[in-house]
Write a protein that holds these residues in place. Sequence first.
Motif, PDB file in Angstrom:
ATOM      1  N   UNK A 160      13.782 -11.115   4.222  1.00  0.00           N
ATOM      2  CA  UNK A 160      13.812  -9.651   4.222  1.00  0.00           C
ATOM      3  C   UNK A 160      14.204  -9.031   2.910  1.00  0.00           C
ATOM      4  N   UNK A 161      14.611  -9.852   1.931  1.00  0.00           N
ATOM      5  CA  UNK A 161      14.977  -9.329   0.623  1.00  0.00           C
ATOM      6  C   UNK A 161      13.709  -8.951  -0.156  1.00  0.00           C
ATOM      7  N   UNK A 162      13.795  -7.919  -1.032  1.00  0.00           N
ATOM      8  CA  UNK A 162      12.612  -7.531  -1.814  1.00  0.00           C
ATOM      9  C   UNK A 162      12.216  -8.626  -2.796  1.00  0.00           C
ATOM     10  N   UNK A 163      10.918  -8.887  -2.901  1.00  0.00           N
ATOM     11  CA  UNK A 163      10.386  -9.871  -3.841  1.00  0.00           C
ATOM     12  C   UNK A 163       9.757  -9.185  -5.050  1.00  0.00           C
ATOM     13  N   UNK A 164       9.095  -8.056  -4.825  1.00  0.00           N
ATOM     14  CA  UNK A 164       8.425  -7.347  -5.917  1.00  0.00           C
ATOM     15  C   UNK A 164       8.250  -5.885  -5.542  1.00  0.00           C
ATOM     16  N   UNK A 165       8.289  -5.029  -6.548  1.00  0.00           N
ATOM     17  CA  UNK A 165       8.019  -3.602  -6.383  1.00  0.00           C
ATOM     18  C   UNK A 165       7.058  -3.154  -7.470  1.00  0.00           C
ATOM     19  N   UNK A 166       6.165  -2.249  -7.115  1.00  0.00           N
ATOM     20  CA  UNK A 166       5.182  -1.725  -8.069  1.00  0.00           C
ATOM     21  C   UNK A 166       4.964  -0.263  -7.707  1.00  0.00           C
ATOM     22  N   UNK A 167       5.237   0.637  -8.653  1.00  0.00           N
ATOM     23  CA  UNK A 167       5.087   2.058  -8.326  1.00  0.00           C
ATOM     24  C   UNK A 167       4.548   2.845  -9.515  1.00  0.00           C
ATOM     25  N   UNK A 168       3.904   3.963  -9.198  1.00  0.00           N
ATOM     26  CA  UNK A 168       3.417   4.904 -10.199  1.00  0.00           C
ATOM     27  C   UNK A 168       4.319   6.116 -10.202  1.00  0.00           C
ATOM     28  N   UNK A 169       4.744   6.533 -11.388  1.00  0.00           N
ATOM     29  CA  UNK A 169       5.579   7.718 -11.542  1.00  0.00           C
ATOM     30  C   UNK A 169       5.010   8.535 -12.692  1.00  0.00           C
ATOM     31  N   UNK A 170       4.253   9.567 -12.357  1.00  0.00           N
ATOM     32  CA  UNK A 170       3.584  10.347 -13.404  1.00  0.00           C
ATOM     33  C   UNK A 170       2.552   9.491 -14.107  1.00  0.00           C
ATOM     34  N   UNK A 171       2.686   9.371 -15.414  1.00  0.00           N
ATOM     35  CA  UNK A 171       1.747   8.554 -16.186  1.00  0.00           C
ATOM     36  C   UNK A 171       2.324   7.175 -16.506  1.00  0.00           C
ATOM     37  N   UNK A 172       3.296   6.740 -15.705  1.00  0.00           N
ATOM     38  CA  UNK A 172       3.912   5.437 -15.929  1.00  0.00           C
ATOM     39  C   UNK A 172       3.759   4.540 -14.708  1.00  0.00           C
ATOM     40  N   UNK A 173       3.668   3.242 -14.975  1.00  0.00           N
ATOM     41  CA  UNK A 173       3.687   2.232 -13.922  1.00  0.00           C
ATOM     42  C   UNK A 173       4.948   1.387 -14.100  1.00  0.00           C
ATOM     43  N   UNK A 195      -1.711   7.857  -1.854  1.00  0.00           N
ATOM     44  CA  UNK A 195      -1.975   9.285  -1.950  1.00  0.00           C
ATOM     45  C   UNK A 195      -3.422   9.460  -2.373  1.00  0.00           C
ATOM     46  N   UNK A 196      -4.217  10.102  -1.491  1.00  0.00           N
ATOM     47  CA  UNK A 196      -5.649  10.319  -1.737  1.00  0.00           C
ATOM     48  C   UNK A 196      -6.360   9.009  -2.100  1.00  0.00           C
ATOM     49  N   UNK A 197      -5.974   7.922  -1.391  1.00  0.00           N
ATOM     50  CA  UNK A 197      -6.631   6.634  -1.586  1.00  0.00           C
ATOM     51  C   UNK A 197      -6.092   5.794  -2.718  1.00  0.00           C
ATOM     52  N   UNK A 198      -5.171   6.341  -3.493  1.00  0.00           N
ATOM     53  CA  UNK A 198      -4.599   5.620  -4.633  1.00  0.00           C
ATOM     54  C   UNK A 198      -3.226   5.088  -4.261  1.00  0.00           C
ATOM     55  N   UNK A 199      -3.015   3.788  -4.522  1.00  0.00           N
ATOM     56  CA  UNK A 199      -1.726   3.212  -4.175  1.00  0.00           C
ATOM     57  C   UNK A 199      -0.665   3.686  -5.154  1.00  0.00           C
ATOM     58  N   UNK A 200       0.378   4.326  -4.620  1.00  0.00           N
ATOM     59  CA  UNK A 200       1.443   4.879  -5.445  1.00  0.00           C
ATOM     60  C   UNK A 200       2.645   3.949  -5.532  1.00  0.00           C
ATOM     61  N   UNK A 201       2.859   3.177  -4.478  1.00  0.00           N
ATOM     62  CA  UNK A 201       4.020   2.290  -4.464  1.00  0.00           C
ATOM     63  C   UNK A 201       3.773   1.129  -3.522  1.00  0.00           C
ATOM     64  N   UNK A 202       4.274  -0.045  -3.892  1.00  0.00           N
ATOM     65  CA  UNK A 202       4.232  -1.195  -3.002  1.00  0.00           C
ATOM     66  C   UNK A 202       5.529  -1.973  -3.144  1.00  0.00           C
ATOM     67  N   UNK A 203       5.946  -2.594  -2.053  1.00  0.00           N
ATOM     68  CA  UNK A 203       7.137  -3.432  -2.059  1.00  0.00           C
ATOM     69  C   UNK A 203       6.866  -4.639  -1.174  1.00  0.00           C
ATOM     70  N   UNK A 204       7.006  -5.844  -1.751  1.00  0.00           N
ATOM     71  CA  UNK A 204       6.813  -7.087  -1.012  1.00  0.00           C
ATOM     72  C   UNK A 204       8.166  -7.716  -0.712  1.00  0.00           C
ATOM     73  N   UNK A 205       8.210  -8.496   0.380  1.00  0.00           N
ATOM     74  CA  UNK A 205       9.477  -9.047   0.840  1.00  0.00           C
ATOM     75  C   UNK A 205       9.408 -10.565   1.016  1.00  0.00           C
ATOM     76  N   UNK A 206      10.561 -11.220   0.803  1.00  0.00           N
ATOM     77  CA  UNK A 206      10.710 -12.641   1.119  1.00  0.00           C
ATOM     78  C   UNK A 206      10.873 -12.808   2.627  1.00  0.00           C
ATOM     79  N   UNK A 207      10.876 -14.091   3.063  1.00  0.00           N
ATOM     80  CA  UNK A 207      11.066 -14.369   4.488  1.00  0.00           C
ATOM     81  C   UNK A 207      12.398 -13.837   5.001  1.00  0.00           C
TER      82      UNK A 207
END
Length: 392
Positions: free
Chosen positions: A220-233, A206-218
């Motif tokens: 297809x299962x999620x390996x990692x998630x990283x998100x911003x919610x208000x003033x929290x990461x 959003x406006x150049x700032x990464x709000x959420x990311x999700x990485x996957x294993x081979x």
Amino acid sequence: MTRHAASSVCAAGFVAAALFIAHGEARAVQDCEINGVAVNPANGATTAGKSGLVRCRDRDTRELMREQQIQSGTFQGIVRDYDKGKLSKEYSVNAAGNMQGPAREFAPSGKVVREANYDDGHEIGLVRSFYPSGPLRRVTYFADAAGERAFAEFTERGQLSALRCGDKPVLAPTTDDAKLCGFGGGPSRVALFDGKGILRSRLSYLAGKRMRSEDFYDNGKPAAQDELAGNQRIERRFSSEGVKRREVVSLLTERGAIRMLDQEFSERGTLVRDQRWSAAGDPITDESFYLNGRPRSKAVYGMDGGSRRIEITEYYDNGQRAAVGRYVATDRFRQTPIGTHQRFDEKGALIAESVYDENGRITRERAWDANGKLERDEQVFEDGSRKEFTSQ
């Protein structure tokens, strides 16, 4: 070609190209000429005052190896490098010997594999690289000598494989980073793939700032998630089976991120540890759990005057208390016991009790049998000796 290694390529480049021996390895002998007159670029006396295009060929094969413009004895202007007679690089240098203006690199097939613009040796604006087969490989934007501001990478199939957004759209017309980086008023949705076409990440900007990311294993299962919610990461990590193994919540402030929650989970997904901190970064609680879900231990933190006090309770796996005691945190790694510490059996009956003074020295110990009868009550002295406790 690296960002800064591209400078100072004038006469010095010719000298290196004309050497017979370098680092113990023989190089091809070159014959150079300008306007049909033989010159030696390593000998400034042969090029003094001359203007034109210096051409150097391999003495044995007569293949063209290099062309460089010279103006009044100074190597300045166009430079062309050849590999086995085919053009491999084309660029220009200024009077200081630094790259200036457009520059291109070529594959043996003649296809362009890199395009850039330079300002006194520094890449500026859009820099593009291509696969030898033709598709775009990477586009990077350089605003100034400080370094890259944004980039996008692609697989040979044309799928996006990596992305870094700037504070405004800068990759057009090569890449629509206005859309990819969420400069249209709402968050974007971006998918990243590897060279085999397998989904590796999902991103949201959003406006150049990464709000959420999700990485996957081979698989297809999620390996990692990283998100911003208000003033929290919020950060999450998963096993290859898709089970959440850790979650960390941080408060984002002007001074940086303050960890407020850190949870660890077993391979089956059950909570095994839960740590919490205040908004100031001070610890509040630290709990651990058995795999059956019951509490294993709990530490509760608080302040008493200028000291941090900790009350720790330990449990049996049936849920009964095993021990309870208070401590003073004298530093980050040391805890001094104070007050009355008690131990219990698996049925919850008191079986032992130790009393500590404010310096952490034990002063009294008591023990009870299985029927609750007092077996021992001793006073403990500074030298470790004991005697039966008697009330004063």
